[in-house]
Design a protein around this motif. Structure first.
Motif, PDB file in Angstrom:
ATOM      1  N   ALA A  84       0.837  -1.197   0.000  1.00 43.91           N
ATOM      2  CA  ALA A  84       0.000   0.000   0.000  1.00 43.91           C
ATOM      3  C   ALA A  84       0.872   1.247   0.000  1.00 43.91           C
ATOM      4  O   ALA A  84       0.516   2.258  -0.606  1.00 43.91           O
ATOM      5  N   LEU A  85       2.030   1.150   0.659  1.00 46.86           N
ATOM      6  CA  LEU A  85       2.923   2.310   0.807  1.00 46.86           C
ATOM      7  C   LEU A  85       4.373   1.840   0.793  1.00 46.86           C
ATOM      8  O   LEU A  85       4.729   0.871   1.452  1.00 46.86           O
ATOM      9  N   ILE A  86       5.196   2.547   0.021  1.00 44.23           N
ATOM     10  CA  ILE A  86       6.636   2.299  -0.003  1.00 44.23           C
ATOM     11  C   ILE A  86       7.338   3.593   0.377  1.00 44.23           C
ATOM     12  O   ILE A  86       7.017   4.662  -0.156  1.00 44.23           O
ATOM     13  N   SER A  87       8.273   3.520   1.307  1.00 42.82           N
ATOM     14  CA  SER A  87       9.018   4.705   1.721  1.00 42.82           C
ATOM     15  C   SER A  87      10.513   4.455   1.561  1.00 42.82           C
ATOM     16  O   SER A  87      10.984   3.320   1.659  1.00 42.82           O
ATOM     17  N   MET A  88      11.241   5.553   1.297  1.00 42.90           N
ATOM     18  CA  MET A  88      12.676   5.440   1.060  1.00 42.90           C
ATOM     19  C   MET A  88      13.420   6.633   1.635  1.00 42.90           C
ATOM     20  O   MET A  88      12.864   7.718   1.824  1.00 42.90           O
ATOM     21  N   LEU A 133      -3.686   4.095   6.706  1.00 42.66           N
ATOM     22  CA  LEU A 133      -2.303   4.167   7.195  1.00 42.66           C
ATOM     23  C   LEU A 133      -1.470   5.217   6.470  1.00 42.66           C
ATOM     24  O   LEU A 133      -0.447   5.665   6.983  1.00 42.66           O
ATOM     25  N   VAL A 134      -1.890   5.658   5.267  1.00 43.83           N
ATOM     26  CA  VAL A 134      -1.084   6.640   4.535  1.00 43.83           C
ATOM     27  C   VAL A 134      -1.125   8.016   5.203  1.00 43.83           C
ATOM     28  O   VAL A 134      -0.289   8.872   4.916  1.00 43.83           O
ATOM     29  N   LEU A 138       5.651   8.550   9.476  1.00 43.78           N
ATOM     30  CA  LEU A 138       6.628   7.467   9.532  1.00 43.78           C
ATOM     31  C   LEU A 138       7.832   7.818  10.395  1.00 43.78           C
ATOM     32  O   LEU A 138       8.684   6.976  10.637  1.00 43.78           O
ATOM     33  N   GLY A 139       7.905   9.081  10.807  1.00 44.55           N
ATOM     34  CA  GLY A 139       9.041   9.509  11.620  1.00 44.55           C
ATOM     35  C   GLY A 139      10.243   9.940  10.800  1.00 44.55           C
ATOM     36  O   GLY A 139      11.349  10.068  11.334  1.00 44.55           O
TER      37      GLY A 139
END
Length: 232
Positions: A84-88, A133-134, A138-139
């Motif tokens: 659902a979500l990818i973070s980098m 959740l989006v 994420l901090g």
């Protein structure tokens, strides 16, 4: 008049220098390619060692396995399951301006005669499937957070909040892709601004530069954020 012209030139140069963002482009189910925008809108191959963190979660917040494939034309990711979500997080290094000539990727204390250097740190999110959740943080030290879990609609205002160290960041411009204009929305005292997406895949850009004193390696911290999503 001379001061006004100099100020405009510096603003223009700062905007151009910050237009080097990293993002993901979907290539198929669970497959994505890491893209890096270089000078004059040209794509460049991103160095894999600069990718410091990749996380993918499904709609319930469960972490999914991510595999990196490094090829001649860049880095590709394969995410197991239904992300659902990818973070980098990307560390683009310290870029120092020598007394003469172009910038070099070295700390300022390693470049004789240099008095200015920028440490470039970049963050990214791609929303694959809109879910509650989006809207959660994420901090990330510099972060763009949607205020709604509903998929954005083209040509309709889409509100986001920009955070720096978890606190609302005022005065941050939002742009499309790597292009900024004088009419871009700017975050208010609560870190909120309305971004108007285009139909299809969008890259919301946000950036901030922070002066740094007493550090022998660099004089400025540059945060850039790219937020990728589809607008219906």
């Amino acid at each position: 008049m001379r001061q006004l012209i100099l100020s405009a030139m510096l603003t223009c140069c700062a905007s151009a220098a910050m237009a080097h963002t990293v993002w993901l482009e979907p290539e198929g189910k669970g497959d994505f390619q890491v893209k890096f925008g270089g000078h004059a809108g040209k794509l460049e191959t991103y160095q894999p060692e600069k990718i410091k963190r990749i996380e993918a979660v499904d709609k319930q917040g469960k972490k999914l396995a991510v595999k990196q494939d490094i090829a001649a034309d860049g880095v590709r990711l394969h995410v197991d399951g239904a992300p659902a979500l990818i973070s980098m997080h990307f560390d683009n290094g310290i870029h120092t301006k020598p007394a003469t000539g172009p910038s070099v990727e070295k700390p300022m204390n390693e470049v004789p005669g240099a008095t200015r250097a920028t440490y470039a740190v970049k963050y990214h999110k791609t929303v694959v499937d809109w879910a509650p959740l989006v809207t959660k943080t994420l901090g990330q030290p510099f972060e763009v957070v949607p205020l709604s879990a509903q998929q954005p609609t083209a040509d309709q205002p889409f509100r986001v909040r920009v955070l720096q160290d978890g606190k609302p960041a005022a005065g941050v411009k939002l742009g499309h892709g790597e292009e900024g204009t004088a009419t871009d929305p700017v975050t208010d005292a609560d870190g909120v601004a309305a971004f108007v997406p285009k139909k299809g895949f969008n890259r919301l850009w946000a950036g901030k530069r922070i002066p740094v004193t007493g550090n022998p390696k660099y004089t400025e911290l540059s945060y850039e954020y790219s937020f990728g999503f589809d607008a219906k």
